[in-house]
Design an enzyme around this catalytic site. Structure first.
Site, PDB file in Angstrom:
ATOM      1  N   CYS A 110       0.837  -1.110   0.035  1.00  0.00           N
ATOM      2  CA  CYS A 110      -0.136   0.020   0.081  1.00  0.00           C
ATOM      3  C   CYS A 110       0.816   1.357  -0.017  1.00  0.00           C
ATOM      4  CB  CYS A 110      -0.862  -0.140   1.154  1.00  0.00           C
ATOM      5  SG  CYS A 110      -1.763   1.383   1.242  1.00  0.00           S
ATOM      6  N   CYS A 151      -1.309   6.127   7.109  1.00  0.00           N
ATOM      7  CA  CYS A 151      -2.569   5.518   7.386  1.00  0.00           C
ATOM      8  C   CYS A 151      -2.786   4.892   8.600  1.00  0.00           C
ATOM      9  CB  CYS A 151      -3.332   4.682   6.377  1.00  0.00           C
ATOM     10  SG  CYS A 151      -4.932   4.031   6.412  1.00  0.00           S
ATOM     11  N   CYS A 200      -7.340   0.597  -1.398  1.00  0.00           N
ATOM     12  CA  CYS A 200      -7.157   0.049  -0.025  1.00  0.00           C
ATOM     13  C   CYS A 200      -6.974  -1.536  -0.281  1.00  0.00           C
ATOM     14  CB  CYS A 200      -8.323   0.456   0.866  1.00  0.00           C
ATOM     15  SG  CYS A 200      -8.099  -0.597   2.554  1.00  0.00           S
ATOM     16  N   GLN A 253     -19.797  -9.979  10.339  1.00  0.00           N
ATOM     17  CA  GLN A 253     -18.296 -10.034  10.132  1.00  0.00           C
ATOM     18  C   GLN A 253     -17.682  -9.599   8.990  1.00  0.00           C
ATOM     19  OE1 GLN A 253     -16.304 -10.806  12.598  1.00  0.00           O
ATOM     20  NE2 GLN A 253     -17.579 -11.952  14.150  1.00  0.00           N
ATOM     21  N   TYR A 265     -24.947 -11.935  22.644  1.00  0.00           N
ATOM     22  CA  TYR A 265     -24.435 -10.910  21.463  1.00  0.00           C
ATOM     23  C   TYR A 265     -24.699 -11.421  20.094  1.00  0.00           C
ATOM     24  CZ  TYR A 265     -22.142  -9.454  25.869  1.00  0.00           C
ATOM     25  OH  TYR A 265     -21.859  -8.866  27.265  1.00  0.00           O
ATOM     26  N   GLU A 289     -29.534  -9.940  21.611  1.00  0.00           N
ATOM     27  CA  GLU A 289     -28.651  -8.859  21.003  1.00  0.00           C
ATOM     28  C   GLU A 289     -29.228  -7.162  21.279  1.00  0.00           C
ATOM     29  OE1 GLU A 289     -25.905  -8.100  18.762  1.00  0.00           O
ATOM     30  OE2 GLU A 289     -27.036  -6.320  18.549  1.00  0.00           O
ATOM     31  N   ASP A 309     -20.115 -13.721  22.213  1.00  0.00           N
ATOM     32  CA  ASP A 309     -19.200 -13.094  21.349  1.00  0.00           C
ATOM     33  C   ASP A 309     -19.488 -11.534  21.359  1.00  0.00           C
ATOM     34  OD1 ASP A 309     -18.019 -12.308  19.062  1.00  0.00           O
ATOM     35  OD2 ASP A 309     -19.248 -13.180  17.603  1.00  0.00           O
ATOM     36  N   CYS A 367     -12.916 -10.538  20.329  1.00  0.00           N
ATOM     37  CA  CYS A 367     -12.126  -9.994  19.362  1.00  0.00           C
ATOM     38  C   CYS A 367     -11.107  -9.172  20.282  1.00  0.00           C
ATOM     39  CB  CYS A 367     -12.820  -9.102  18.370  1.00  0.00           C
ATOM     40  SG  CYS A 367     -13.895  -7.832  19.453  1.00  0.00           S
TER      41      CYS A 367
END
Ligand code: SAH
Length: 457
Positions: free
Chosen positions: A78, A84, A165, A289, A318, A339, A387, A414
């Protein structure tokens, strides 16, 4: 205690050997034991570094020149990688990225979770770790009367003008450029962040990898959108596979991209995609996702850890648009999903219907509250899947889980730090973490996703 002065001074240039990496992917070099963090350096390298910030226990350096280069260093594809804020690891071989992420998870479990012996498997990587993102959200600014789109510079709101990108799906990339040009030609004004004026704030594009359907979202400051018919016509002419053109109104002074109100300008309210055998409707405000290739691997792992025989009651906390819930429902007796975003639950219900799945039920609300309510109702799940977002599980939710005593918990995370914190709490409540499988959902960035298998002692 006598004050110990750091052994370096601001603006000093020095030669440094890098010995480690931080979780953000910066190299670590030490001067008499005092660590300096240097972005874009690699372990094993010797480099000329300028000290840019000196704190009591650590400092930051800028890489001036690599003197001895690591064999793991590669040329970032890139053009704007070094300006960035999106990617942190493009200068590092993919093998090294995967090793770094495995170590990041191991470190978090040890240091934060006090879990010494939990096996952390090698990270499941991608065959081709580029062009994977199915969603792009790009800010729009006015520069000399023109509309400019590009990502933010690191730690700033200045925009880098960029053509492409390399982690974004190629079609979405071209789409953003097309929408920018069409909006400019139509005379739509760019948002001015300083004065809170102008119209177009962000362009968001999302595609279904399997279906090739595209959604375009124009995030505007005002409800009124001039030239909208022309805009819709031109977008549709340029890209016939656009199935949904949405206006989202965000009139607040905020960094949050999407506002409350969405209006369909053209087509459907959603697009479709599928993962494995299951088809999904996805609307503008629902979480989905961003790496569909790796999502399949992540969900397969979660399903494997849930170890279902067909007789189980399962809770998916979640749950978003019900992705994991519907995967689980194929092998369980009953699945309950919860959720907080109402639009996502609408999607989840539709998705169950779309796939003819009758044993999944979905609820809107804060997972921690709904879980307490389920507990009070006498619901006793065999398996709970969580999650959560980066901040991890709410304490109240962890408590409710412990009180419900499921045989197994599957934790999709995550953020290794909050995962480790929560595994420790579950450990104190009588659960053992058997193993952790990291999955690389975000190649070229320092983020890593994990699935943990947890069982009642
Ligand atoms: N399992 C889904 C979504 C995971 S992302 C998938 O794989 O697609 C995390 C989700 O948690 C988001 O959809 C977010 O809206 C939701 N969320 C955030 N805080 C919440 C809370 N307190 N209660 C319930 N859901 C919440």
């Amino acid at each position: 205690m006598a004050k110990i002065k750091p052994p370096v001074n601001k603006n000093e240039t020095l030669e440094l050997e890098f010995v480690d990496l931080t979780h953000e992917g910066s190299a670590v070099g030490k001067v008499n034991g005092y660590p300096l963090f240097v972005p874009y350096g690699l372990p094993g390298e010797r480099a000329e570094v300028k000290v840019v910030k000196v704190k009591k226990n650590f400092g930051f350096g800028k890489l001036l020149k690599v003197l001895d280069q690591s064999p793991e260093r590669i040329e970032p594809p890139c053009d704007v990688f070094y300006q960035c804020g999106g990617c942190q690891l493009q200068h590092m071989s993919y093998e090294m990225q995967l090793e770094m992420k495995q170590k990041q998870v191991q470190d978090a479990l040890r240091k934060i979770g006090h879990l010494e012996d939990v096996p952390v498997h090698p990270v499941i990587g991608m065959e081709d770790p580029w062009r994977y993102r199915n969603k792009v959200q790009i800010p729009v600014r006015g520069v000399e009367g023109r509309l400019e789109t590009g990502f933010y510079k690191k730690r700033s709101h200045d925009i880098i003008d960029m053509d492409t990108c390399p982690i974004t799906d190629e079609q979405n990339d071209r789409m953003v450029e097309a929408v920018r040009r069409i909006a400019e030609d139509a005379g739509i004004t760019p948002y001015d962040e300083d004065n809170h004026k102008g119209t177009l704030r962000h362009i968001m594009v999302r595609n279904g990898k399997e279906t090739n359907e595209i959604m375009v979202v124009l995030v505007t400051r005002t409800d009124k959108l001039a030239f909208k018919d022309k805009l819709v016509e031109e977008i549709h002419k340029a890209y016939p596979n656009v199935k949904s053109i949405i206006q989202n109104v965000n009139s607040e002074r905020t960094n949050v991209i999407l506002g409350k109100k969405t209006k369909v300008l053209w087509g459907e309210e959603y697009i479709h995609d599928s993962i494995g055998d299951i088809k999904f409707k996805i609307s503008a405000k629902s979480f989905y996702q961003v790496n569909p290739v790796q999502t399949k691997k992540l969900y397969d792992q979660a399903l494997d850890y849930a170890n279902l025989s067909g007789n189980e009651t399962v809770i998916d906390s979640y749950c978003g648009i019900g992705t994991i819930s519907l995967f689980l429902a194929q092998q369980a007796k009953k699945v309950y999903g919860v959720e907080i975003v109402p639009e996502a639950i609408e999607d989840a219900k539709e998705n169950a219907k779309l796939n003819g799945i009758k044993n999944a039920e979905f609820f809107v609300g804060a997972a921690e509250k709904v879980m307490d309510w389920w507990k009070a109702q006498g619901l006793r799940p065999n398996v709970i899947v969580v999650d959560p977002p980066r901040k991890g599980c709410d304490e109240q939710l962890l408590k409710a889980m412990l009180a419900m005593k499921p045989d197994r918990i599957v934790y999709v995370s995550c953020n290794p730090s909050t995962l480790a914190r929560d595994l420790n709490i579950l450990g104190e409540g009588g659960y053992v973490t058997k193993e952790v499988q990291p999955v690389d959902m975000f190649p070229q960035t320092s983020h890593v996703e994990c699935v943990a298998q947890i069982e009642l002692k």
